[in-house]
Motif scaffolding. Structure first.
Motif, PDB file in Angstrom:
ATOM      1  N   LEU A   1       0.358  -1.372  -0.279  1.00 50.38           N
ATOM      2  CA  LEU A   1       0.064  -0.094  -0.021  1.00 50.38           C
ATOM      3  C   LEU A   1       0.894   1.071  -0.706  1.00 50.38           C
ATOM      4  O   LEU A   1       0.309   2.329  -0.704  1.00 50.38           O
ATOM      5  CB  LEU A   1      -0.580   0.172   1.744  1.00 50.38           C
ATOM      6  N   GLN A   2       1.925   1.211   0.639  1.00 50.51           N
ATOM      7  CA  GLN A   2       2.660   2.326   0.666  1.00 50.51           C
ATOM      8  C   GLN A   2       3.065   2.587  -0.921  1.00 50.51           C
ATOM      9  O   GLN A   2       3.571   3.818  -1.353  1.00 50.51           O
ATOM     10  CB  GLN A   2       3.921   2.640   1.961  1.00 50.51           C
ATOM     11  N   ALA A   3       3.609   1.509  -1.195  1.00 50.19           N
ATOM     12  CA  ALA A   3       4.486   1.260  -2.612  1.00 50.19           C
ATOM     13  C   ALA A   3       3.253   2.388  -3.308  1.00 50.19           C
ATOM     14  O   ALA A   3       3.120   3.153  -4.128  1.00 50.19           O
ATOM     15  CB  ALA A   3       4.315   0.593  -3.759  1.00 50.19           C
ATOM     16  N   GLU A   4       2.001   2.083  -3.461  1.00 48.84           N
ATOM     17  CA  GLU A   4       1.116   2.367  -4.084  1.00 48.84           C
ATOM     18  C   GLU A   4       0.708   4.051  -4.152  1.00 48.84           C
ATOM     19  O   GLU A   4       0.453   4.968  -4.876  1.00 48.84           O
ATOM     20  CB  GLU A   4      -0.358   1.472  -4.417  1.00 48.84           C
ATOM     21  N   MET A   5       0.602   4.452  -2.295  1.00 45.20           N
ATOM     22  CA  MET A   5       0.853   5.418  -2.181  1.00 45.20           C
ATOM     23  C   MET A   5       2.019   6.508  -3.033  1.00 45.20           C
ATOM     24  O   MET A   5       1.837   7.520  -2.938  1.00 45.20           O
ATOM     25  CB  MET A   5       1.165   5.789  -0.158  1.00 45.20           C
ATOM     26  N   ASN A   6       3.279   6.109  -2.937  1.00 42.98           N
ATOM     27  CA  ASN A   6       3.894   6.870  -3.290  1.00 42.98           C
ATOM     28  C   ASN A   6       3.961   7.219  -5.182  1.00 42.98           C
ATOM     29  O   ASN A   6       3.707   8.343  -5.218  1.00 42.98           O
ATOM     30  CB  ASN A   6       5.636   6.300  -3.721  1.00 42.98           C
TER      31      ASN A   6
ATOM     32  N   GLN B   1      -4.957   7.005   0.928  1.00 44.64           N
ATOM     33  CA  GLN B   1      -4.658   6.910   2.763  1.00 44.64           C
ATOM     34  C   GLN B   1      -5.502   6.441   3.796  1.00 44.64           C
ATOM     35  O   GLN B   1      -5.164   5.625   4.737  1.00 44.64           O
ATOM     36  CB  GLN B   1      -4.081   8.391   3.604  1.00 44.64           C
ATOM     37  N   GLN B   2      -6.785   6.728   3.846  1.00 48.44           N
ATOM     38  CA  GLN B   2      -7.792   6.789   4.590  1.00 48.44           C
ATOM     39  C   GLN B   2      -7.825   4.747   4.046  1.00 48.44           C
ATOM     40  O   GLN B   2      -8.263   4.236   5.762  1.00 48.44           O
ATOM     41  CB  GLN B   2      -8.679   7.029   3.974  1.00 48.44           C
ATOM     42  N   ALA B   3      -8.142   4.437   3.180  1.00 45.59           N
ATOM     43  CA  ALA B   3      -8.236   3.254   2.620  1.00 45.59           C
ATOM     44  C   ALA B   3      -7.584   2.478   2.810  1.00 45.59           C
ATOM     45  O   ALA B   3      -7.391   1.137   3.682  1.00 45.59           O
ATOM     46  CB  ALA B   3      -8.724   2.998   1.241  1.00 45.59           C
ATOM     47  N   ALA B   4      -6.063   2.576   2.824  1.00 47.48           N
ATOM     48  CA  ALA B   4      -4.624   1.941   3.110  1.00 47.48           C
ATOM     49  C   ALA B   4      -4.817   1.966   5.412  1.00 47.48           C
ATOM     50  O   ALA B   4      -5.062   0.556   5.027  1.00 47.48           O
ATOM     51  CB  ALA B   4      -3.745   2.567   3.250  1.00 47.48           C
ATOM     52  N   GLN B   5      -5.708   2.427   6.136  1.00 49.10           N
ATOM     53  CA  GLN B   5      -5.474   2.680   7.213  1.00 49.10           C
ATOM     54  C   GLN B   5      -6.588   1.508   7.792  1.00 49.10           C
ATOM     55  O   GLN B   5      -6.508   0.688   8.794  1.00 49.10           O
ATOM     56  CB  GLN B   5      -5.757   3.946   8.112  1.00 49.10           C
ATOM     57  N   ALA B   6      -7.649   1.681   6.634  1.00 46.58           N
ATOM     58  CA  ALA B   6      -9.236   0.548   6.986  1.00 46.58           C
ATOM     59  C   ALA B   6      -8.980  -0.268   6.893  1.00 46.58           C
ATOM     60  O   ALA B   6      -8.725  -1.390   7.255  1.00 46.58           O
ATOM     61  CB  ALA B   6     -10.043   1.765   6.666  1.00 46.58           C
ATOM     62  N   GLU B   7      -7.741  -1.051   6.087  1.00 44.81           N
ATOM     63  CA  GLU B   7      -7.967  -2.468   5.602  1.00 44.81           C
ATOM     64  C   GLU B   7      -6.436  -2.598   6.552  1.00 44.81           C
ATOM     65  O   GLU B   7      -6.970  -3.936   7.240  1.00 44.81           O
ATOM     66  CB  GLU B   7      -6.630  -2.271   3.594  1.00 44.81           C
ATOM     67  N   LEU B   8      -5.726  -1.680   6.812  1.00 46.06           N
ATOM     68  CA  LEU B   8      -4.619  -2.357   7.869  1.00 46.06           C
ATOM     69  C   LEU B   8      -5.469  -2.584   9.097  1.00 46.06           C
ATOM     70  O   LEU B   8      -4.739  -4.010   9.459  1.00 46.06           O
ATOM     71  CB  LEU B   8      -3.576  -1.635   7.015  1.00 46.06           C
TER      72      LEU B   8
ATOM     73  N   GLN C   1      -5.813  19.412  -7.274  1.00 45.66           N
ATOM     74  CA  GLN C   1      -7.445  19.013  -6.491  1.00 45.66           C
ATOM     75  C   GLN C   1      -7.743  17.440  -6.629  1.00 45.66           C
ATOM     76  O   GLN C   1      -7.495  16.623  -5.685  1.00 45.66           O
ATOM     77  CB  GLN C   1      -8.368  19.525  -6.549  1.00 45.66           C
ATOM     78  N   ALA C   2      -8.052  17.123  -8.408  1.00 45.80           N
ATOM     79  CA  ALA C   2      -8.429  15.845  -7.733  1.00 45.80           C
ATOM     80  C   ALA C   2      -6.644  14.714  -7.123  1.00 45.80           C
ATOM     81  O   ALA C   2      -6.739  13.684  -6.932  1.00 45.80           O
ATOM     82  CB  ALA C   2      -8.592  15.126  -8.949  1.00 45.80           C
ATOM     83  N   ALA C   3      -6.036  14.662  -7.814  1.00 45.61           N
ATOM     84  CA  ALA C   3      -4.544  14.024  -7.339  1.00 45.61           C
ATOM     85  C   ALA C   3      -4.379  14.267  -6.018  1.00 45.61           C
ATOM     86  O   ALA C   3      -4.272  13.155  -5.310  1.00 45.61           O
ATOM     87  CB  ALA C   3      -3.287  14.892  -7.992  1.00 45.61           C
ATOM     88  N   ALA C   4      -4.557  15.471  -5.083  1.00 46.95           N
ATOM     89  CA  ALA C   4      -5.003  15.229  -3.467  1.00 46.95           C
ATOM     90  C   ALA C   4      -5.331  14.568  -2.704  1.00 46.95           C
ATOM     91  O   ALA C   4      -5.875  13.287  -2.316  1.00 46.95           O
ATOM     92  CB  ALA C   4      -4.176  16.873  -2.747  1.00 46.95           C
ATOM     93  N   LYS C   5      -6.886  14.482  -3.649  1.00 48.91           N
ATOM     94  CA  LYS C   5      -8.076  13.403  -3.230  1.00 48.91           C
ATOM     95  C   LYS C   5      -7.491  11.637  -3.269  1.00 48.91           C
ATOM     96  O   LYS C   5      -7.806  11.294  -2.394  1.00 48.91           O
ATOM     97  CB  LYS C   5      -8.821  14.204  -3.962  1.00 48.91           C
ATOM     98  N   ALA C   6      -7.333  11.661  -4.116  1.00 52.39           N
ATOM     99  CA  ALA C   6      -6.495  10.369  -4.545  1.00 52.39           C
ATOM    100  C   ALA C   6      -5.997   9.953  -3.707  1.00 52.39           C
ATOM    101  O   ALA C   6      -5.760   8.897  -2.796  1.00 52.39           O
ATOM    102  CB  ALA C   6      -6.254  10.276  -6.148  1.00 52.39           C
ATOM    103  N   VAL C   7      -4.760  10.924  -3.154  1.00 54.95           N
ATOM    104  CA  VAL C   7      -3.832  10.588  -2.219  1.00 54.95           C
ATOM    105  C   VAL C   7      -4.739   9.828  -0.902  1.00 54.95           C
ATOM    106  O   VAL C   7      -5.031   9.356   0.179  1.00 54.95           O
ATOM    107  CB  VAL C   7      -3.086  11.971  -1.644  1.00 54.95           C
ATOM    108  N   GLN C   8      -5.659  11.132  -0.423  1.00 53.17           N
ATOM    109  CA  GLN C   8      -6.397  11.319   1.057  1.00 53.17           C
ATOM    110  C   GLN C   8      -7.345  10.332   1.145  1.00 53.17           C
ATOM    111  O   GLN C   8      -7.337   9.427   2.078  1.00 53.17           O
ATOM    112  CB  GLN C   8      -6.892  12.379   0.416  1.00 53.17           C
ATOM    113  N   ASP C   9      -7.691  10.052  -0.393  1.00 57.58           N
ATOM    114  CA  ASP C   9      -8.674   8.389  -0.081  1.00 57.58           C
ATOM    115  C   ASP C   9      -7.586   7.183   0.298  1.00 57.58           C
ATOM    116  O   ASP C   9      -8.117   6.363   0.382  1.00 57.58           O
ATOM    117  CB  ASP C   9      -8.964   8.716  -1.592  1.00 57.58           C
TER     118      ASP C   9
END
Length: 230
Positions: free
Chosen positions: A72-77, A108-115, A98-106
């Motif tokens: 997930l970190q690699a995907e985030m990068n 991150q939230q999804a990754a935290q929830a999954e982990l 803004q779209a790129a920033a939202k993609a990062v935020q989304d």
């Protein structure tokens, strides 16, 4: 495992040890000491052994969480790089930024929830271990105070200056090891973090209301004993 345990400890509410003596007694106390009960919990045999058992019992979840975390970190990068690329463009396309920033935020939230879902059994086992230690912590504190004839015990954070010989954290550890040599990592069905402490505090309150000797609601079990170090 060490990182997982520390991370868990940081998510638990900071220990607020219930006062064993009334505040006005401070002016009359003849023997004062300090003790860090969070450190005492972390150094106890019960926590040390339980940590090792959790590492073995939940190895699959721990390994899965770490492996998935790296993916997930690699995907985030990749998404972060995309955002940086859009942010550096001149002129900037605000919609794209803004779209790129939202993609990062989304992500991150999804990754935290999954982990969090993957590590949930581990976190629950740790919480159960901490809960069992918390229930007996005041008993260990009182025993250490009695053995050393201490009238007032303070948290180190509440003291401006002191000599090293007034710290009885090690004594609390020794009493905790005597009182609670081990704890279970087998989480009961339906268990909720903090449940044992809540039950113990309710028992103290009920016993005090019933007039049973030796039961006082003034010093309930600490509401969680998150170890701060391993």
């Amino acid at each position: 495992m060490k990182k997982i345990l520390i991370a868990s400890a940081l998510t638990v509410a900071t220990l607020s040890a219930s006062p064993i003596m009334a505040v006005p007694a401070a002016a009359q106390a003849k023997a004062v000491a300090v003790a860090d009960v969070r450190v005492a919990a972390a150094r106890s045999n019960a926590f040390t052994v339980a940590s090792q058992q959790i590492e073995t019992t939940y190895k699959q979840q721990i390994d899965q969480q770490q492996s998935r975390g790296q993916t997930l970190q690699a995907e985030m990068n990749v998404l972060i790089a995309k955002y940086n690329e859009e942010a550096r463009k001149t002129p900037q396309n605000q919609a794209a930024v803004q779209a790129a920033a939202k993609a990062v935020q989304d992500k991150q939230q999804a990754a935290q929830a999954e982990l969090g879902r993957i590590g949930a059994p581990v976190e629950l086992a740790i919480a159960y271990v901490e809960d069992q230690i918390s229930v007996r912590m005041n008993e260990a504190i009182r025993a250490a105070m009695t053995a050393r004839k201490i009238d007032l015990l303070l948290n180190p954070d509440a003291v401006l200056a002191r000599e090293n010989n007034v710290d009885i954290t090690d004594a609390v550890v020794a009493e905790l090891n005597r009182i609670l040599p081990n704890v279970s990592i087998a989480v009961p069905a339906g268990y909720q973090p903090g449940q044992l402490v809540q039950q113990r505090n309710q028992q103290l309150i009920d016993a005090a209301r019933a007039g049973q000797p030796g039961a006082t609601p003034a010093a309930p079990a600490p509401a969680g004993t998150p170890p701060t170090t391993r």
